[in-house]
Motif scaffolding. Structure first.
Motif, short mmCIF file in Angstrom:
data_model
loop_
_atom_site.label_atom_id
_atom_site.label_comp_id
_atom_site.label_asym_id
_atom_site.label_seq_id
_atom_site.Cartn_x
_atom_site.Cartn_y
_atom_site.Cartn_z
N ASP A 87 38.23 21.99 72.33
CA ASP A 87 36.88 22.34 72.78
C ASP A 87 36.89 23.50 73.79
N TYR A 88 37.89 23.52 74.65
CA TYR A 88 38.01 24.60 75.64
C TYR A 88 38.11 25.95 74.93
N ARG A 91 34.88 27.00 73.18
CA ARG A 91 33.87 27.56 74.09
C ARG A 91 34.21 29.00 74.47
N LYS A 94 33.17 31.26 71.64
CA LYS A 94 31.72 31.53 71.65
C LYS A 94 31.35 32.56 72.71
N PHE A 95 32.11 32.63 73.80
CA PHE A 95 31.84 33.60 74.85
C PHE A 95 32.26 35.02 74.44
N GLU A 178 35.06 31.24 82.69
CA GLU A 178 36.10 30.23 82.59
C GLU A 178 36.11 29.32 83.82
N LEU A 181 33.46 26.87 83.09
CA LEU A 181 33.84 26.06 81.94
C LEU A 181 34.88 25.01 82.30
#
Length: 193
Positions: A87-88, A91, A94-95, A178, A181
Motif C-alpha cells: 500500500d505504501y 500511494r 499515485k503521487f 512521504e 504518508l
C-alpha cells in the motif's frame, strides 16, 4: 542525509521481530520489485548509457539481495509467502506525475525510486539497531549501506537528466508527501508497512 520528515519509531522493530517469517517474505518481494523498477527505467531510457550501466548493476544487486533473503528464509525453515500488495508503494505511485512531459515522467520515476530506497535504508537501520537477532542485525546493517547508495544514484540521475523539472523543488514535494504518508504506516510486519 536522507531528508525524511518522519523517522520510524524504533518499536516497529519489535513488530517486525515478532514475525520474522513475514518480514523476511515481505523484504524478499521488496528486493524483487526494486530490481524490476531498475529494469523498467533501463527499458524506457536506454539512450542514457551511464544510467543503463548503473541501473543494470543495481538490478543485479537487488536480485542478489532477493536471493540472500530467500537463503535466510530457507535456512530458518520458513516459507516464502506469496507476494502481496504494498500500500505504501501504491500511494507513492499515485503521487507520481504522469501527465506532463516525457522528461517529467522520467524524473518522477527516478524520484519515486529514490524515495523507496531512502525509506528502505531508514527501516533497515532501525532493524539493524533494534532487533535482538544479531545475524539479522548485521545483515540489515549491510543492506542499509547498499540502499543509501541506491538512493543517491537515483537522485543524482534525476538531477543530471532533468530538462524541465526543478528537481530540488520536486524532491521536497516528495519528502513532504512521504512524511505525511508514513504516519499511516509502521504497524505491520512489512518493510514499508
Amino acid at each position: 542525509m536522507l531528508g525524511l520528515k518522519l523517522l520510524t519509531d524504533p518499536r516497529w522493530a519489535n513488530i517486525a521481530e515478532s514475525n520474522l517469517e513475514e518480514i523476511l517474505s515481505d523484504h524478499a518481494w521488496c528486493e524483487q520489485k526494486a530490481a524490476t523498477n531498475a529494469i523498467t527505467l533501463i527499458t524506457q531510457n536506454s539512450e542514457y548509457q551511464d544510467l543503463v550501466d548503473e541501473l543494470t548493476a543495481i538490478a543485479i544487486e537487488e536480485m542478489q539481495h532477493f536471493q540472500m533473503v530467500i537463503e535466510i528464509i530457507k535456512k530458518r525453515g520458513y516459507t516464502l509467502s506469496r507476494e502481496r500488495k504494498d500500500d505504501y508503494v501504491g500511494r507513492l505511485v499515485k503521487f507520481s506525475k504522469k501527465d506532463g512531459s516525457r522528461n517529467m515522467a522520467f524524473i518522477d520515476r527516478l524520484l519515486f525510486a529514490a524515495m523507496i530506497e531512502a525509506r528502505s535504508c531508514e527501516r533497515f537501520r532501525v532493524l539493524s539497531l533494534n532487533i535482538k537477532d544479531q545475524e539479522l542485525a548485521r545483515f540489515y546493517h549491510e543492506l542499509m549501506v547498499s540502499e543509501a547508495g541506491h538512493y543517491t544514484t537515483f537522485l543524482n540521475f534525476a538531477r543530471k537528466y532533468s530538462t524541465d523539472v526543478d528537481v530540488d523543488k520536486r524532491w521536497k514535494e516528495w519528502l513532504d508527501f512521504e512524511g505525511e504518508l508514513i504516519q499511516s504506516f509502521g504497524t505491520r510486519e512489512a518493510i514499508h508497512g
